[in-house]
Each structure stands twice: as C-alpha cells, then as structure tokens.
Design a protein around this motif. Structure first.
Motif, PDB file in Angstrom:
ATOM      1  N   ASP A  14     -33.539  31.082 -38.685  1.00 56.33           N
ATOM      2  CA  ASP A  14     -32.069  30.611 -38.794  1.00 56.33           C
ATOM      3  C   ASP A  14     -31.773  30.117 -39.862  1.00 56.33           C
ATOM      4  N   TRP A  62     -26.774  31.478 -44.848  1.00 53.50           N
ATOM      5  CA  TRP A  62     -28.460  32.841 -45.186  1.00 53.50           C
ATOM      6  C   TRP A  62     -27.670  31.465 -46.845  1.00 53.50           C
ATOM      7  N   GLN A 106     -30.626  27.459 -40.652  1.00 54.94           N
ATOM      8  CA  GLN A 106     -30.632  25.651 -40.441  1.00 54.94           C
ATOM      9  C   GLN A 106     -32.105  25.034 -41.346  1.00 54.94           C
ATOM     10  N   TRP A 107     -32.363  25.877 -39.865  1.00 57.90           N
ATOM     11  CA  TRP A 107     -34.005  25.821 -40.187  1.00 57.90           C
ATOM     12  C   TRP A 107     -34.848  26.111 -41.139  1.00 57.90           C
ATOM     13  N   PHE A 108     -34.466  27.174 -41.880  1.00 56.36           N
ATOM     14  CA  PHE A 108     -35.413  27.757 -42.641  1.00 56.36           C
ATOM     15  C   PHE A 108     -34.594  26.588 -44.182  1.00 56.36           C
ATOM     16  N   ALA A 120     -29.325  19.942 -41.079  1.00 50.31           N
ATOM     17  CA  ALA A 120     -29.400  20.782 -42.157  1.00 50.31           C
ATOM     18  C   ALA A 120     -28.331  20.255 -42.529  1.00 50.31           C
ATOM     19  N   VAL A 124     -30.456  19.545 -34.940  1.00 54.37           N
ATOM     20  CA  VAL A 124     -31.543  20.958 -36.109  1.00 54.37           C
ATOM     21  C   VAL A 124     -29.675  20.952 -36.943  1.00 54.37           C
ATOM     22  N   VAL A 156     -29.262  18.014 -44.813  1.00 52.23           N
ATOM     23  CA  VAL A 156     -30.348  18.014 -45.931  1.00 52.23           C
ATOM     24  C   VAL A 156     -29.633  18.871 -47.126  1.00 52.23           C
ATOM     25  N   ILE A 190     -34.093  23.393 -44.030  1.00 52.71           N
ATOM     26  CA  ILE A 190     -34.797  21.717 -42.856  1.00 52.71           C
ATOM     27  C   ILE A 190     -36.298  22.073 -43.516  1.00 52.71           C
ATOM     28  N   VAL A 237     -24.836  25.308 -41.943  1.00 48.01           N
ATOM     29  CA  VAL A 237     -25.272  25.948 -42.891  1.00 48.01           C
ATOM     30  C   VAL A 237     -25.867  27.345 -42.646  1.00 48.01           C
TER      31      VAL A 237
END
Lengths: 468, 408
Positions: free
Chosen positions: B6, A438, B8-10, A190, A186, A193, B12, A436
């Motif tokens: 999270d 917020w 990172q998940w958000f 991320a 992940v 991305v 993605i 990454v």
C-alpha cells in the motif's frame, strides 16, 4: 526548536510520535502540551513560564466569561480585561523598545533629555499564541464556541507545537471538537507525511538558497540596478517558500496527530489584484484580522468612507503585527491603500483591463515593491534600496563582485525553479493532500532524502516568521 | 509485508524509517565507540539556552548521516553548480576565495554602526598601545589585507579593472587609527601599488590562488613594507646579522578548499606549487632562529604562521622581517586569533615583553568585522619598574593620555 533541524527531525519528532501513539487517547493532549513546552522552551526555557502564565490566565478568564448567571456587563468587562492583559504582554515584549525608541527620537528632536531604554527579549511566537488565546476568549464572548472542558485540552490548543511559533493561526472553535475527539487514520497520517515533506523541501531546497541571494544584495554597499531587482525577487521567493513551507509542515504535523488545519497559502503570486492576494496569502491571519478587527470596526456596514478607513486601519495594524518597526507600518499602509483603492473600484485593480498575464505580473510587481519595506533593516535603507532598483543610488566599485556571488549556476537554477513554481495555480499543498499513490510516493521519498542531505550541508537556515 | 504493497503505508514506513533510523544508528555507533550516548547528555546539564545550543551543535556535528552525506552534496554543488557553500567562492582560472571575507568586503558600512564595543577594534588597539607605552614599548599595527581586497579581479572577469578594493569598514578603521595616533603599516596601499606597477600578467601573485593567505611574494613585500616603516619611524635600527634566501618549493592544497572538508574536491584539485624561500644566515648557512632577547615582538595570526611554522618552515613573514631588519625577532602567533586571543596569550606569557622596544601586531582584515572573541580589552600583567625590584606600579598611572576614540 525549528522543524528543519536535526534535533527536531531525528530526535523530537520520532520520540514524540512513538509516545503519542502508545498513549491512551485521554492522555494524548497532555503529552502534546508537555512536548510542546519542550519544543518551545528549547530556544529559551524561561519563555515557557510566560506561556504557561498566559494560558492559565486565559483559561480562567474563559470560565469567568461563560460563568452561569454572569450579566452582560460582567462578561464585557471580563473580555475587556482579558484582551487588555493579553495585548499588554504582547505590547510590552514586542513593542516596548519600538515605542520607547520612537519617544526618545522625538525627545531628541525637541532637545529634551532621553531616557534609558530597557532591553527586552522578544519571546518567539508570542504574536501567534496571543492570537490563539484571543480567538478563544472572543469566540466565547460571541457565543461561537463553548468553554474548554479541561485545562489539558486548552493548554494543548495554545501550545500545540505544529502551529505554535509561526502559525497558521488556528481558532479555538475550529479545533475544539478535534481536541476532544479526532481520528487517527492511515490516509490522514500519510497525507500529513506528504505535506510535511513538501513543506520541508520548500524550506530547505528553495527558501534557504533564495535567502542567501537576498541577504547578499540587501547587505551590500551600492548594488547595481539589476542586482537590486534580483535581490528583491530572491527575497520575494524566500519569504513565500519559507513561510508557506513552514505552514505546510505545520499542516502535515497536525495531520499526523489527527488534526485538520486549513491551508494557509493558495498560490498568492498567481493573484490578479492585491485584494485577491490577501485571500491567498497567510489566509489564517487575513481571516482573523477580518473577523476580529475589520468586522468589529464596522466592516463595510457603516458607509463607503468608513470602509476605506477600516481597511487602512486593519492593514496598518496588520503591518505592525509583523514587527515593531516603521518599515512594517509603512508596508501595512501601502497594502491598506491599495486595498482601499481596489475596493473603491469594486474590488478591481487599476490594471483590471489588462490581459490576465499582465494583471498577475503587475500584482507581483506591487508585492515585490512592498517586500523591500519588509526586508530592509529600516526605512532609510528601504529608500536607498528603491533608489538602487532604479539606478538612482551610487553603485559601489564592488558591484561586479556582488554579481559574481549571486549569479552562480546554483542560484540561477533555484531562482528559475522558484519562478516556475510560483507562476502557476497548481500547488504542492493540493498535490500532497490528494490520496497518496505510488507515483507520489516515488517523488516524495527521494525528495525527503534530498532535502535532508541538503539540510546537512546548509549553514544558513533562518526562519523569517519567527520574529513576528 | 502486505502493508508495503500500500503506497500510504510505504510512505509512512519510509518516513518513520528515515527519521527513526538515523538516531538509532547514531546511538549504536556511539555505544560501539564507547563514547557514551551523546543524546542523553541533555539530562546531565542545566537546561539553559546556551547549554541547549551547545548540545544541539554537538549532536549535529557527531551525526553519522550528516558526516557521510554532506561531502557528496557539497561536491555536487561545487562541481556541477559552481557553488562553494558558506566557505568558498569560485573565481577564475583556479582561484578560490573565502566567502566570509568576500561578505566583509561587500557589506554596507552601516552594518558596522550597530556593533557593540567588543566588536569595535579601536578601543582594544588604543588600550593595548597605552599598556605597552607604560612599559616603554611602542606598538605598530599591521592589518593583513584579505585576498578578496587585493585580487577582486580574480573572482570575476567583470572586475578586471579592479586591482584592489578597500572595504568601507577597513577604511573607517584605518582613518580612526590614524586619528588616534596609532602607527599603521598600510599594506593595502603597498599591495595595490605593487600590482599596478607590475601590470597584470608578469608579476608573481601576492596571494595563493587556492588559499586565503599571501604567497611568498606577498610575504616578502609585506616584510619589506613593515621593515621600511619601522626604520623610517626610527624605532628600530638595522642590525648586523646578514641573512640570505634558500629556495624550498612546496606543494600546498589551499585552505579554502580544505575548509570545505570534501575529500572528492581535495582529490580533484591539483595542489599549488609554491616557490618558498627559507631564510638562512649568510655566514654559516643555518636556518633563521628567533631570539628571546630580540627588540621586536611580532604578534599575529595564521598570516604569521604560514611558511614560518608550516612547511617548509622559516620562510614566512617573521623570517623575512628579520632578514630585512638584519636582526632576529620574537613572535607569538594565534591561529585565527589576531584580534583578541593572541593578546590573551601574551597576557599569560609576560616574559615575551622582556627587552622589547617594538610590538608589531598583525591581524587579518576580516577580523575587523568578524574577529574570534571580538575585540576584548586585555589587561597585561603590571610592568615591573627597573631599579625597583618587585615594585609594581599602577598601569593606569603610566598610561598615556590619548584623544577619546571616535564614536562608532
């Protein structure tokens, strides 16, 4: 296919990722190869045949070079044959028309009969995938890499769509292990991305508007001195954000697939000398030229004179690699000369005694001059452009109209943002690659939405490095 | 839901959500509209480069997200950053210009030299002139100046001294046309002289502020210049029909603004009031009408259409030309197709050439460099020689010898 098009962003990429992450690991390289051929063939389907042919050929040459029991002579002949074959393809598709045209000019000058020049279409990205293949062969020959175990792995390396058409140039030995096994996590996805979005925004929000200004001025009849300067500054920003943006997108896509690509740009316009610039600009090309050409020529091991000569040859060929035009040769010679001169001064620029802002400013100015050669359609137009920059050319009566088209609030805003971004050491690439948070997400998501909306509204979306 | 906490998940999920939702919604929209899902069309055709480009363009054009968001981005650029995108350049005092026309005016002449044969107007014009000559018809060409060439001073105050500019490619073509003995109505000179004579303030503008086309004043002047040229050549004699003008003002939102396809801009900008004047017969007050047996055929593009076929009707160049020549004319108009399409239309309708003595061929100046379909040679159907019904003569034999066109 181009990364900043709807077909890629909304169709190719989602389908590719959906299938990729639902396949067993063993099939993922096959899927990468298939999808990369679709990606590449989107411009011109027959290009894929050429790429497949050279891939099969290089895979087989690799087997010959590493064949147990092969004598050094056999290995040398095999590598020579492979290099000659690859460069012949590159030479024919990229340089035939240039060479034939030049020969015709010479024939015309001596009054001899000219011959018909065959019109050859340049397969997009041929320079990049030829270099990919050559690094494989040369690394095998030098013993720096082990041969690809499977054709699917090797073909995935050559065709890998993120870096296929505009780099970064990735060596086989860097990717070999990752082709066999790579982690899909992940945080890595991320980060991919994040860096993809950063590159996408650079291309859409900065490079394209700068390109409009640059094109307006470079195509205009008789720009005045100020407009000519603004035009080349705009091109200087365009080529950086275009190519750097593309490299960032490639790195980001690579990460989404579990690969680690090195960064290709590191604040190049923040350099204090031309030597430093080439450590920061198109890093993958510079290192390939250094390791496979400069060092092969003897590097700095054969005396001072030979070092300068080697530098000049590498930069001349580097210039020619960018395009089959005399402009690029002169551009390479210009940089070669500056590098040799700095080497002579112990890798110090002639303005090394100036304070840092002065050194950065003068390096930028030298680069800016060289970009005129890069952008102009031919040498004559480059000379005319230099004349315009110094007020020595004729200024057309339409100059005020040109000014009205380029000095719009929109263009001035973009040029100001670009100036702020390039003249500092902090890089979007590093920012996006750090974990990454917020805060970053709050910037990245709106930036992606804005970039996509801007993409919808743009008619002008070229990629400069496709021709190289 | 845990994953949404999270970042990172958000990130993605947002990324995948954006790139995945656009095509999915597009498919749903297309299924509901019963149009068939466009994305699958790629499997129904041969994968050639041309087919793939067409397919890609059709996907882009149909994209709901692009259609919904493009106007907002363009409006923001237009309103706050004074940028009209690829189509419009914003001038002074409510004047707007067509950016490709401006690009044509500013381009260095060397760029013209790389043009292929079908991008060079001269061979097509000379060939057309020769084909008409074989039928006993004479050709006069009339490039309509781009607005940018006539009103450069309305783009920026820095150009206030300029009351007309001739683009390098236009000058080159005019010179080559004259060298090839092709008759030309020079509106560039006429418009420039009119602007200089009238001074800058008092004269009614020859072009509309928001539009690429000329104004009624421009129409009137162009018709006067064209009629004067034809009469001076002696190729046409004044007729006997007396026409007069009848005011018919209209409100028109210019095509430069409409081309942006941004409703918010269209709502924000006030349409222009245009003082059109329709042409009517003096004897019975009837609106001017074309006549199939007229001696003059006018070919052209939207410069011939505006006010004539658009509202208010019968107030455009064609009606004014008839008024000046005191006789009805015939016309064939192809929007944006002054370079090739209008001749292709004529090719399919040879009856338009019946009884004609003169063809006046108008095309907009920017078509010299950017014409739709380029400048193709168009072969007219073989003429039928009078007194020999049904006998078709080889047009090549009838073609007049001319000097070879100057190399481009």
């Amino acid at each position: 296919m181009v990364f900043t098009t709807q077909i890629f962003v909304f169709y190719f990429l989602p389908v590719f990722l959906l299938v990729y992450y639902n396949l067993p690991c063993g099939w993922r390289n096959v899927w990468i190869t298939l999808a990369s051929y679709v990606f590449y063939g989107w411009w011109e389907p027959w290009f894929t045949g050429l790429m497949l042919f050279t891939t099969v050929m290089d895979f087989l040459w690799g087997k010959v070079i590493t064949r147990p029991g092969a004598t050094p002579l056999q290995r040398k002949l095999a590598v020579l044959a492979c290099v000659v074959t690859n460069l012949s393809f590159l030479g024919f598709f990229k340089y035939y028309m240039f060479a034939a045209g030049t020969l015709n000019q010479i024939l015309a000058a001596v009054g001899a009969r000219q011959f018909q020049v065959l019109q050859v279409t340049l397969p997009i990205g041929i320079s990049f995938y030829t270099f990919h293949s050559l690094t494989y062969i040369l690394d095998l020959y030098r013993g720096h890499a082990t041969p690809a175990k499977s054709f699917s792995g090797f073909s995935a390396f050559v065709a890998l769509f993120p870096d296929l058409v505009a780099g970064p140039i990735i060596r086989y030995k860097t990717l070999a292990e990752q082709l066999r096994e790579r982690e899909h996590t992940v945080p890595r996805f991320a980060a991919g991305v994040a860096i993809f979005i950063a590159g996408f925004a650079k291309k859409i929000l900065l490079a394209n508007p700068c390109g409009l200004v640059a094109d307006s001025v470079f195509n205009a009849a008789g720009p005045c001195a100020l407009d000519a300067w603004i035009g080349v500054v705009a091109y200087t920003f365009q080529i950086y954000f275009d190519f750097c943006g593309y490299s960032d997108m490639a790195v980001g896509l690579g990460r989404m697939l579990g690969f680690e690509f090195l960064k290709n740009f590191d604040a190049p316009y923040w350099s204090e000398s031309i030597t430093e610039l080439w450590r920061r600009w198109h890093i993958s090309l510079s290192s390939v030229l250094r390791d496979y050409l400069y060092i092969a020529l003897g590097g700095n091991r054969k005396g001072e004179g030979r070092t300068y000569f080697n530098l000049a040859v590498v930069m001349l060929l580097g210039g020619l690699w960018h395009g089959a035009k005399w402009n690029f040769v002169v551009w390479g010679a210009f940089h070669g000369l500056l590098l040799a001169a700095e080497r002579w001064r112990g890798k110090l620029s002639f303005y090394g005694a100036l304070p840092r802002p002065g050194r950065i400013g003068l390096t930028f100015l030298l680069v800016l001059f060289s970009w005129v050669l890069f952008r102009a359609d031919n040498l004559t137009l480059a000379v005319e452009y230099y004349q315009a920059m110094f007020g020595l050319g004729p200024t057309g009566n339409t100059a005020p109209l040109l000014a009205a088209t380029i000095y719009t609030p929109y263009h001035l805003l973009i040029l100001t943002v670009c100036t702020g971004l390039v003249f500092q050491p902090w890089q979007a690439h590093d920012w996006a690659m750090s974990p990454v948070t917020w805060g970053r997400t709050a910037v990245l998501v709106p930036l992606f939405v804005l970039s996509i909306m801007a993409m919808f509204a743009q008619d002008f979306n070229p990629f400069l490095y496709f021709q190289f | 839901m845990k994953r949404f906490r999270d970042p990172q998940w958000f990130l993605i999920l947002m990324f995948l959500g954006i790139i995945g939702s656009v095509p999915l919604i597009q498919m749903v929209v297309e299924v509901r509209q019963e149009e068939g899902v466009r994305v699958f069309e790629v499997f129904h055709q041969k994968p050639t480069a041309a087919n793939l480009r067409t397919y890609e363009r059709s996907l882009e054009a149909a994209n709901w997200a692009a259609r919904a968001s493009r106007p907002w981005i363009q409006f923001a650029q237009f309103e706050w950053l004074k940028d009209g995108g690829a189509k419009a350049a914003i001038g002074n005092e409510g004047w707007y210009f067509y950016k490709p026309g401006l690009g044509y005016l500013l381009a260095r002449p060397e760029r013209a030299k790389v043009a292929s044969t079908t991008q060079d107007p001269l061979p097509a014009i000379v060939d057309f002139r020769n084909q008409l000559a074989a039928r006993g018809i004479r050709l006069v060409v009339m490039p309509a100046p781009n607005k940018e060439s006539v009103y450069p001073d309305r783009l920026t105050p820095r150009a206030e001294a300029l009351h007309g500019v001739l683009a390098p490619r236009t000058q080159d073509l005019l010179d080559r046309l004259r060298a090839a003995n092709v008759e030309v109505v020079d509106l560039f000179k006429g418009f420039s002289q009119a602007r200089q004579a009238a001074g800058s303030a008092s004269q009614a503008s020859l072009y509309l502020a928001q539009d690429t086309h000329w104004s009624p004043a421009g129409v009137e002047l162009a018709a006067k210049l064209a009629a004067g040229h034809l009469l001076e050549l002696g190729w046409v004699r004044p007729g006997l029909v007396d026409y007069r003008g009848r005011p018919a003002p209209i409100e028109r939102l210019g095509d430069v603004l409409r081309m942006l396809q941004v409703p918010a801009i269209e709502r924000r900008v006030k349409p222009e009031t245009v003082a059109c004047v329709q042409v009517v017969r003096r004897d019975n007050g009837e609106l001017y009408q074309e006549a199939a047996d007229a001696e003059i055929l006018v070919l052209g593009d939207s410069f011939m259409r505006i006010y004539q076929r658009d509202e208010p009707g019968v107030a455009g160049f064609i009606a004014y030309l008839a008024k000046e020549l005191k006789q009805p004319v015939m016309s064939l108009v192809s929007d944006g197709g002054g370079s090739t399409l209008v001749r292709q239309e004529l090719q399919g309708r040879p009856a338009f050439l019946k009884n004609k003595k003169v063809v006046l061929w108008e095309f907009v100046e920017r078509d010299i460099g950017l014409g739709l379909e380029g400048w193709k040679l168009v072969l007219l159907p073989p003429p039928v020689i009078p007194n020999s019904p049904g006998r078709v003569t080889d047009p090549a034999a009838l073609r007049q010898p001319t000097a070879p066109p100057k190399a481009n």
